[in-house]
Design a protein around this motif. Structure first.
Motif, short mmCIF file in Angstrom:
data_model
loop_
_atom_site.label_atom_id
_atom_site.label_comp_id
_atom_site.label_asym_id
_atom_site.label_seq_id
_atom_site.Cartn_x
_atom_site.Cartn_y
_atom_site.Cartn_z
N LEU A 126 0.90 -1.27 -0.05
CA LEU A 126 0.00 0.03 -0.10
C LEU A 126 0.99 1.02 -0.02
N GLN A 127 2.04 1.39 0.75
CA GLN A 127 2.90 2.24 0.82
C GLN A 127 3.44 2.46 -0.54
N LYS A 128 3.56 1.24 -1.21
CA LYS A 128 4.51 1.69 -2.50
C LYS A 128 3.38 2.24 -3.56
N VAL A 129 2.43 1.68 -3.32
CA VAL A 129 1.12 2.36 -4.37
C VAL A 129 1.08 3.88 -4.21
N ILE A 130 0.94 4.28 -2.61
CA ILE A 130 0.66 5.48 -2.29
C ILE A 130 1.94 6.51 -2.90
N ILE A 131 3.14 6.07 -2.82
CA ILE A 131 4.44 6.54 -3.21
C ILE A 131 4.22 7.04 -4.97
N TRP A 132 4.11 5.80 -5.60
CA TRP A 132 3.77 5.92 -6.99
C TRP A 132 3.08 6.89 -7.58
N VAL A 133 1.70 6.93 -6.80
CA VAL A 133 0.63 7.67 -7.26
C VAL A 133 0.93 9.37 -6.93
N SER A 134 1.70 9.56 -5.94
CA SER A 134 2.30 10.90 -5.27
C SER A 134 3.08 11.26 -6.52
N LEU A 135 3.82 10.47 -7.10
CA LEU A 135 4.91 10.60 -7.97
C LEU A 135 4.39 11.04 -9.21
N LEU A 136 3.60 10.17 -9.77
CA LEU A 136 2.79 10.69 -10.80
C LEU A 136 2.01 12.04 -10.84
N PHE A 137 1.49 12.25 -9.60
CA PHE A 137 0.65 13.57 -9.30
C PHE A 137 1.44 14.77 -9.53
N VAL A 138 2.79 14.55 -8.96
CA VAL A 138 3.83 15.78 -8.85
C VAL A 138 4.24 15.82 -10.10
N PHE A 139 4.56 14.92 -11.10
CA PHE A 139 5.03 14.88 -12.21
C PHE A 139 3.96 15.73 -13.31
N VAL A 172 1.95 17.95 -11.97
CA VAL A 172 1.66 19.36 -11.67
C VAL A 172 2.91 20.06 -12.07
N GLN A 173 4.30 19.13 -12.12
CA GLN A 173 5.29 20.02 -12.66
C GLN A 173 5.28 20.56 -14.36
N ILE A 174 4.51 19.79 -14.77
CA ILE A 174 4.16 19.95 -16.10
C ILE A 174 3.25 21.11 -16.26
N LYS A 175 2.30 21.44 -15.27
CA LYS A 175 1.47 22.49 -15.21
C LYS A 175 2.21 23.84 -14.90
N VAL A 176 3.26 23.50 -13.98
CA VAL A 176 4.13 24.61 -13.55
C VAL A 176 4.98 25.10 -14.59
N ALA A 177 5.38 24.40 -15.61
CA ALA A 177 6.07 25.01 -16.87
C ALA A 177 7.46 25.44 -16.57
N SER A 178 7.97 24.94 -15.53
CA SER A 178 9.61 25.24 -15.24
C SER A 178 10.21 24.19 -16.29
N ARG A 179 10.90 24.59 -17.56
CA ARG A 179 11.73 23.86 -18.10
C ARG A 179 13.11 22.96 -17.53
N ARG A 180 13.47 23.75 -16.66
CA ARG A 180 14.65 23.32 -15.88
C ARG A 180 14.18 21.93 -14.90
N GLY A 181 12.92 22.26 -14.30
CA GLY A 181 12.53 21.50 -13.23
C GLY A 181 12.07 19.99 -14.04
#
Length: 354
Positions: A188-201, A203-212
């Motif tokens: 369950l912890q592994k699933v939560i980590i992957w879901v959070s990682l995909l979500f932050v990825f 949001v990173q696209i929406k933030v539009a920071s090229r370097r990030g």
């Protein structure tokens, strides 16, 4: 018989400083990455939290609460204090050097305190990374739910937080995610980590920071590749190879699906395709100014805060800022501080692979 009173010497360890130490570090991480941007900044709280962390770190250091070993962090401390002295002696502004130097020392000693906390006992590193992961993940949720258009196009962010700085927080979250993923056996912890990682990825696209975005892609790929090459004596190595291979396949499919969306329907895609902004032009000018100042002051540089003092704004580049502010002397110290642990890491990896 009259009772005999024996006076005992007071032991400072009864103050339970390690507990205060851990709580202050957790509060510091949560406040620094989440609260002050997503909720409300509170005057002087950051200063107080830094001071408590530094005092606890110093107290534990001299009490011998952890095994005193030679750490690579000493090179970074040497860089900060040496550059601070040279900045006051040779910098273009003693006032700016003192002000920015104190800020450097404050954050350096806070980082050293966190470092000592992590190595002093088992599972403390996991606690620090868990709080970092949680606070940056919550920040991503707030940005997604309450973010407004900032700086360029339809990029979302929080007005009190620079977009590139926020994207750096998300990159740190990626590192924490993979580390925590490798340390837990709970599905369950592994699933939560992957879901959070995909979500932050996302949001990173929406933030539009090229370097990030570029650095995040790099870190994800490197972490997956490192996970696909397990040590020869590690259990379940074949299963790990299969799992990580499937992750790469699904990741490649997801990238193909998202590629059209990213490059044609997002502000990030426009910027990755070469769309220049006014900020890009200004950064080029800032960096050129810093480079010219380095050529004028090559040995000791213009001192901490010297570029801000001369130009009114920093150079928007860690490399140009370090080189121009600390000169060849300071830059060499910093390079040694980065090279020594990297060499040790490579040697450890080589020995384990044999």
């Amino acid at each position: 018989m009259p009772s005999i009173y024996i006076r005992k010497s007071f032991d400072f360890r009864h103050l339970r400083i390690p507990s205060i130490w851990g709580i202050s570090i957790c509060f510091l991480i949560f406040y620094a990455f989440f609260f002050q941007y997503a909720v409300k900044p509170i005057n002087s709280v950051m200063l107080i939290l830094n001071a408590v962390c530094i005092l606890c770190g110093i107290a534990n250091y001299f009490m011998g609460s952890y095994k005193r070993i030679k750490t690579f962090y000493y090179w970074i401390i040497a860089f900060i204090f040496t550059s601070f002295i040279f900045s006051i002696a040779f910098g273009v502004s003693a006032y700016a050097s003192v002000y920015f130097g104190i800020r450097f020392i404050e954050y350096c000693l806070t980082g050293f305190s966190v470092f000592l906390f992590c190595i002093s006992k088992n599972f403390r590193l996991e606690k620090v990374l868990l709080f970092t992961w949680l606070s940056t993940f919550l920040l991503a949720i707030i940005v997604f739910l309450r973010g407004t258009s900032v700086e360029y196009g339809d990029a979302i962010g929080i007005s009190s937080l620079n977009t590139n700085e926020m994207s750096n927080f998300f990159i740190l979250m990626v590192f924490c995610s993979f580390y925590l993923y490798g340390k837990t056996n709970v599905k369950l912890q592994k699933v939560i980590i992957w879901v959070s990682l995909l979500f932050v990825f996302f949001v990173q696209i929406k933030v539009a920071s090229r370097r990030g975005f570029i650095v995040m892609i790099f870190m994800i790929v490197i972490n997956i590749v490192c996970g696909i090459i397990p040590y020869s004596n590690q259990k379940n190595s074949k299963r790990r190879i299969i799992i990580y291979s499937l992750i790469i396949v699904f990741g490649a499919i997801a990238f193909i699906i998202l590629r059209d969306y990213i490059f044609n329907y997002t502000t990030l895609g426009e910027r990755l395709s070469g769309s220049m902004t006014g900020g890009d032009t200004l950064r080029e000018r800032y960096r050129l100014f810093a480079w010219n100042q380095f050529k004028l002051h090559p040995v000791f540089g213009v001192g901490f805060g010297g570029i801000v003092y001369l130009q009114g704004v920093y150079s928007h580049s860690l490399y140009f800022e370090t080189l121009s502010s600390t000169g060849i002397v300071g830059s060499l110290l910093l390079l040694i501080g980065l090279f020594v642990p990297f060499r040790s890491l490579c040697q450890t990896a080589f020995l384990r692979s044999r």
